[in-house]
Design a protein around this motif. Structure first.
Motif, mmCIF file in Angstrom:
data_model
loop_
_atom_site.group_PDB
_atom_site.id
_atom_site.type_symbol
_atom_site.label_atom_id
_atom_site.label_comp_id
_atom_site.label_asym_id
_atom_site.label_seq_id
_atom_site.Cartn_x
_atom_site.Cartn_y
_atom_site.Cartn_z
ATOM 1 N N SER A 66 -2.391 7.261 -3.103
ATOM 2 C CA SER A 66 -1.840 8.764 -3.036
ATOM 3 C C SER A 66 -2.404 9.552 -4.467
ATOM 4 N N ALA A 67 -1.975 10.689 -4.555
ATOM 5 C CA ALA A 67 -2.134 11.601 -5.416
ATOM 6 C C ALA A 67 -0.816 11.887 -6.291
ATOM 7 N N SER A 68 0.123 11.164 -5.973
ATOM 8 C CA SER A 68 1.520 11.432 -6.423
ATOM 9 C C SER A 68 1.511 11.344 -7.872
ATOM 10 N N GLU A 69 2.035 12.408 -8.630
ATOM 11 C CA GLU A 69 2.522 12.301 -9.851
ATOM 12 C C GLU A 69 3.769 11.173 -10.407
ATOM 13 N N THR A 76 -5.618 1.560 -7.993
ATOM 14 C CA THR A 76 -5.437 2.715 -7.563
ATOM 15 C C THR A 76 -6.651 3.794 -7.550
ATOM 16 N N ALA A 77 -6.552 4.693 -6.553
ATOM 17 C CA ALA A 77 -7.412 5.977 -6.628
ATOM 18 C C ALA A 77 -6.942 7.276 -6.883
ATOM 19 N N ASN A 78 -5.491 7.046 -7.552
ATOM 20 C CA ASN A 78 -4.661 8.175 -8.196
ATOM 21 C C ASN A 78 -5.290 8.426 -9.677
ATOM 22 N N LYS A 79 -5.903 9.631 -9.762
ATOM 23 C CA LYS A 79 -6.386 9.883 -10.964
ATOM 24 C C LYS A 79 -5.357 10.363 -12.234
ATOM 25 N N LEU A 115 0.858 -1.083 -0.055
ATOM 26 C CA LEU A 115 0.075 0.041 0.153
ATOM 27 C C LEU A 115 0.948 1.245 -0.087
ATOM 28 N N LEU A 116 0.756 2.185 -1.235
ATOM 29 C CA LEU A 116 1.483 3.235 -1.050
ATOM 30 C C LEU A 116 0.318 4.281 -1.078
ATOM 31 N N GLY A 117 0.785 5.145 0.209
ATOM 32 C CA GLY A 117 -0.075 6.211 0.482
ATOM 33 C C GLY A 117 -0.998 5.806 1.435
ATOM 34 N N CYS A 118 -0.854 6.472 2.677
ATOM 35 C CA CYS A 118 -1.397 6.086 3.889
ATOM 36 C C CYS A 118 -2.148 7.454 4.501
ATOM 37 N N VAL A 121 -7.352 7.838 2.643
ATOM 38 C CA VAL A 121 -7.995 6.710 1.754
ATOM 39 C C VAL A 121 -7.337 5.520 2.363
ATOM 40 N N GLY A 122 -5.896 5.615 2.250
ATOM 41 C CA GLY A 122 -4.974 4.602 2.872
ATOM 42 C C GLY A 122 -5.479 3.922 4.072
ATOM 43 N N ARG A 123 -5.627 4.894 5.093
ATOM 44 C CA ARG A 123 -6.134 4.509 6.275
ATOM 45 C C ARG A 123 -7.366 3.851 6.243
ATOM 46 N N ALA A 139 3.477 2.488 3.006
ATOM 47 C CA ALA A 139 4.512 3.529 2.672
ATOM 48 C C ALA A 139 3.717 4.826 2.300
ATOM 49 N N THR A 140 4.252 6.070 2.909
ATOM 50 C CA THR A 140 3.855 7.367 2.646
ATOM 51 C C THR A 140 5.215 8.013 1.685
ATOM 52 N N SER A 141 5.376 9.214 1.431
ATOM 53 C CA SER A 141 6.447 9.693 0.889
ATOM 54 C C SER A 141 7.811 9.651 1.579
ATOM 55 N N GLY A 193 -20.415 9.606 -3.966
ATOM 56 C CA GLY A 193 -19.518 9.566 -4.731
ATOM 57 C C GLY A 193 -18.269 10.313 -3.978
ATOM 58 N N ALA A 194 -18.359 10.350 -2.762
ATOM 59 C CA ALA A 194 -16.910 10.923 -2.020
ATOM 60 C C ALA A 194 -16.732 10.484 -0.826
ATOM 61 N N GLY A 195 -15.461 10.566 -0.335
ATOM 62 C CA GLY A 195 -15.106 10.264 0.974
ATOM 63 C C GLY A 195 -14.401 8.998 1.193
ATOM 64 N N PRO A 196 -13.400 9.238 2.132
ATOM 65 C CA PRO A 196 -12.592 7.878 2.139
ATOM 66 C C PRO A 196 -12.918 6.683 2.343
ATOM 67 N N ALA A 197 -14.010 6.442 3.054
ATOM 68 C CA ALA A 197 -14.566 5.074 3.329
ATOM 69 C C ALA A 197 -15.048 4.532 2.033
HETATM 70 N N1 LIG Z 1 -10.269 11.642 0.405
HETATM 71 C C1 LIG Z 1 -11.227 11.271 -0.401
HETATM 72 O O1 LIG Z 1 -12.461 11.165 0.097
HETATM 73 C C2 LIG Z 1 -10.859 10.632 -1.856
HETATM 74 C C3 LIG Z 1 -12.136 10.364 -2.787
HETATM 75 C C4 LIG Z 1 -11.763 9.964 -3.854
HETATM 76 C C5 LIG Z 1 -10.540 9.693 -4.446
HETATM 77 N N2 LIG Z 1 -9.435 10.244 -3.520
HETATM 78 C C6 LIG Z 1 -8.250 10.270 -4.121
HETATM 79 O O2 LIG Z 1 -7.383 9.248 -3.267
HETATM 80 C C7 LIG Z 1 -6.236 9.556 -3.374
HETATM 81 C C8 LIG Z 1 -5.483 9.573 -1.817
HETATM 82 O O3 LIG Z 1 -6.280 10.872 -1.197
HETATM 83 P P1 LIG Z 1 -6.355 11.135 0.455
HETATM 84 O O4 LIG Z 1 -7.391 11.976 0.624
HETATM 85 O O5 LIG Z 1 -6.331 9.941 1.199
HETATM 86 O O6 LIG Z 1 -4.787 12.059 0.293
HETATM 87 P P2 LIG Z 1 -3.920 12.166 1.484
HETATM 88 O O7 LIG Z 1 -4.977 12.110 2.855
HETATM 89 O O8 LIG Z 1 -3.327 13.500 1.334
HETATM 90 O O9 LIG Z 1 -3.086 11.057 1.524
HETATM 91 C C9 LIG Z 1 -2.256 10.835 0.473
HETATM 92 C C10 LIG Z 1 -1.059 9.875 1.001
HETATM 93 O O10 LIG Z 1 -0.208 9.629 -0.150
HETATM 94 C C11 LIG Z 1 1.233 9.515 0.343
HETATM 95 N N3 LIG Z 1 2.312 9.790 -0.874
HETATM 96 C C12 LIG Z 1 2.444 10.612 -1.469
HETATM 97 N N4 LIG Z 1 3.332 10.562 -2.248
HETATM 98 C C13 LIG Z 1 3.972 9.263 -1.934
HETATM 99 C C14 LIG Z 1 4.850 8.479 -2.553
HETATM 100 N N5 LIG Z 1 5.580 9.055 -3.487
HETATM 101 N N6 LIG Z 1 4.888 7.262 -2.048
HETATM 102 C C15 LIG Z 1 4.026 6.694 -1.059
HETATM 103 N N7 LIG Z 1 3.083 7.614 -0.575
HETATM 104 C C16 LIG Z 1 2.990 8.892 -1.002
HETATM 105 C C17 LIG Z 1 0.998 10.839 1.350
HETATM 106 O O11 LIG Z 1 2.252 10.901 2.069
HETATM 107 P P3 LIG Z 1 2.851 11.968 2.799
HETATM 108 O O12 LIG Z 1 1.764 12.530 3.852
HETATM 109 O O13 LIG Z 1 4.184 11.641 3.302
HETATM 110 O O14 LIG Z 1 3.097 13.026 1.626
HETATM 111 C C18 LIG Z 1 -0.315 10.554 2.130
HETATM 112 O O15 LIG Z 1 -0.007 9.347 3.011
HETATM 113 C C19 LIG Z 1 -5.932 10.811 -3.993
HETATM 114 O O16 LIG Z 1 -5.557 10.554 -5.432
HETATM 115 C C20 LIG Z 1 -7.351 11.268 -4.244
HETATM 116 O O17 LIG Z 1 -7.634 12.233 -5.375
HETATM 117 C C21 LIG Z 1 -9.755 10.822 -2.444
#
Ligand SMILES: NC(=O)c1ccc[n+]([C@@H]2O[C@H](COP(=O)([O-])OP(=O)(O)OC[C@H]3O[C@@H](n4cnc5c(N)ncnc54)[C@H](OP(=O)(O)O)[C@@H]3O)[C@@H](O)[C@H]2O)c1
Length: 368
Positions: free
Chosen positions: A103-106, A124-127, A23-26, A29-31, A52-54, A334-338
């Motif tokens: 993550s939303a990482s490019e 992935t959830a990363n667009k 799991l990349l991104g915590c 959504v990751g949590r 992992a996170t960044s 259609g929104a929200g981490p869960a």
């Molecule tokens: N939140 C929502 O309701 C929702 C709904 C639909 C879709 N999404 C999509 O889901 C994705 C995550 O959203 P989120 O709300 O969970 O964002 P978030 O809370 O900002 O979490 C993003 C996570 O990605 C990690 N990350 C960034 N670069 C990374 C890398 N190179 N390697 C590993 N981990 C990396 C971040 O780590 P650091 O903290 O160390 O930067 C952080 O743990 C996004 O693409 C978002 O558009 C979210």
């Protein structure tokens, strides 16, 4: 950092895991995914090898406990993660290897095609994977075709609503998708649903931000780039190979004006007056027309339009062969981490259950 070897896996002893996950991104959504992995009996045959996170990572070859992995990761001292998460997914030729990008990482999105080409599945959830430039989208498609590895992107649009699966099913049944129209931003739908002119629009934006409904910088939501990426993902899935430049996106406020609340309030008051004057409803719409034209922005819709209904659900109208009279319309939260995490887990489980799903290629010379 490696976790203690005694750390139990998600899978009960003696029950071979069907898939290994990284799991990349915590973040949010990751949590939420970790919580869901912990609580779902269906996830019992998945083994979480790393999170992992960044700046931090935690790895255990025997598997991590999903329910406590996020807290354990928080306690890890920051340090650079290994360059390649595939190093955590030891190939044994028997279990599916899945990289989950929450993550939303490019930088991570730019590597999706490489992971697929190595035989790992990607969920992935990363667009920024399928919703970026055409070259990246094609690379992801070609890598899947090359190795048979699968790409689960249900959570990129509609946060787990089965929009992409519905499109895939219609196309698999031979339907042509002629046009699409959707309200795809929970934030913008929430704002427009409440905007009646009694308060300035910027005050509502402030309220949405305080409720955690917007990006940390709400001007990003108002720009519509996120919705543009979602439209690209949907259009391409529907068989329209659009370059990113094909989408005409009209932000709520001209970016040249900068984050100017008074200008935003004037512009929105003008839109509301126009909509009301025409007996219509103001909505933020992503649209792919039958002639291939794609656009994102505010529209004044007739009250009986399926996208004009009150509420802040995500909605998608699909115009296709089998429903010539009225489009197939899908809608729901259609929104929200869960719900996003639920969409990710659905894709993970579908890959783990697929008979003969591709496996990570063992290194050359290995016999397994
Ligand atoms: N939140 C929502 O309701 C929702 C709904 C639909 C879709 N999404 C999509 O889901 C994705 C995550 O959203 P989120 O709300 O969970 O964002 P978030 O809370 O900002 O979490 C993003 C996570 O990605 C990690 N990350 C960034 N670069 C990374 C890398 N190179 N390697 C590993 N981990 C990396 C971040 O780590 P650091 O903290 O160390 O930067 C952080 O743990 C996004 O693409 C978002 O558009 C979210």
């Amino acid at each position: 950092m490696n976790a203690p070897a005694s750390c139990p896996a998600l899978a009960p002893a003696g029950d071979a895991p069907a898939a290994d996950l990284v799991l990349l991104g915590c973040g949010q959504v990751g949590r939420a995914l970790l919580r869901r992995l912990h609580g779902q009996p269906a996830a019992a045959r998945l083994r979480l090898l790393a999170v992992a996170t960044s700046s931090r990572h935690l790895h255990a070859a025997s598997g991590l406990v999903a329910g406590s992995a996020a807290d354990a990761l928080d306690r890890v001292a920051p340090g650079a993660a290994p360059a390649d998460p595939l190093a955590w997914l030891a190939p044994d030729g028997r279990r599916a290897a899945i990289v989950v990008d929450a993550s939303a990482s490019e930088a991570l999105a730019a590597r999706h095609a490489r992971w697929l080409a190595a035989g790992a599945h990607v969920v992935t959830a990363n667009k920024r994977g399928l919703g970026a430039g055409q070259e990246r989208w094609l690379a992801i498609r070609d890598a899947q075709a090359l190795t048979g590895a699968r790409y689960g992107a249900s959570a990129t649009v509609g946060a787990g609503l089965p929009l992409l699966p519905a499109i895939a099913r219609l196309r698999a049944g031979g339907d042509r998708i002629h046009a699409l129209a959707g309200t795809l931003s929970g934030t913008l739908s929430w704002l427009l649903d409440r905007y009646d002119g009694s308060r300035p629009f910027s005050a509502l934006v402030g309220q949405a931000r305080a409720l955690g409904l917007t990006e940390p910088d709400p001007w990003q939501d108002l720009g519509g780039l996120d919705v543009e990426r979602k439209l690209l993902i949907l259009a391409r899935a529907a068989g329209h190979a659009l370059p990113a430049s094909a989408v005409r996106r009209r932000p709520l406020l001209d970016p040249a004006k900068g984050p100017d609340a008074a200008a935003l309030d004037r512009a929105m008051a003008g839109w509301l007056a126009r909509a009301r004057g025409a007996g219509r409803v103001l909505r933020h719409v992503a649209r792919l027309d039958a002639d291939g034209a794609a656009r994102v922005g505010l529209e004044c819709l007739a009250p009986d339009d399926p996208l004009a209904r009150p509420g802040c659900e995500n909605r998608l109208a699909i115009h296709c062969d089998r429903y010539p009279e009225a489009p197939l319309t899908l809608s729901g939260p259609g929104a929200g981490p869960a719900v996003t995490a639920a969409g990710l887990l659905d894709d993970v489980l579908a890959i783990a259950a697929a008979p003969g799903a591709g496996r990570l290629a063992p290194p050359p010379g290995s016999r397994s």
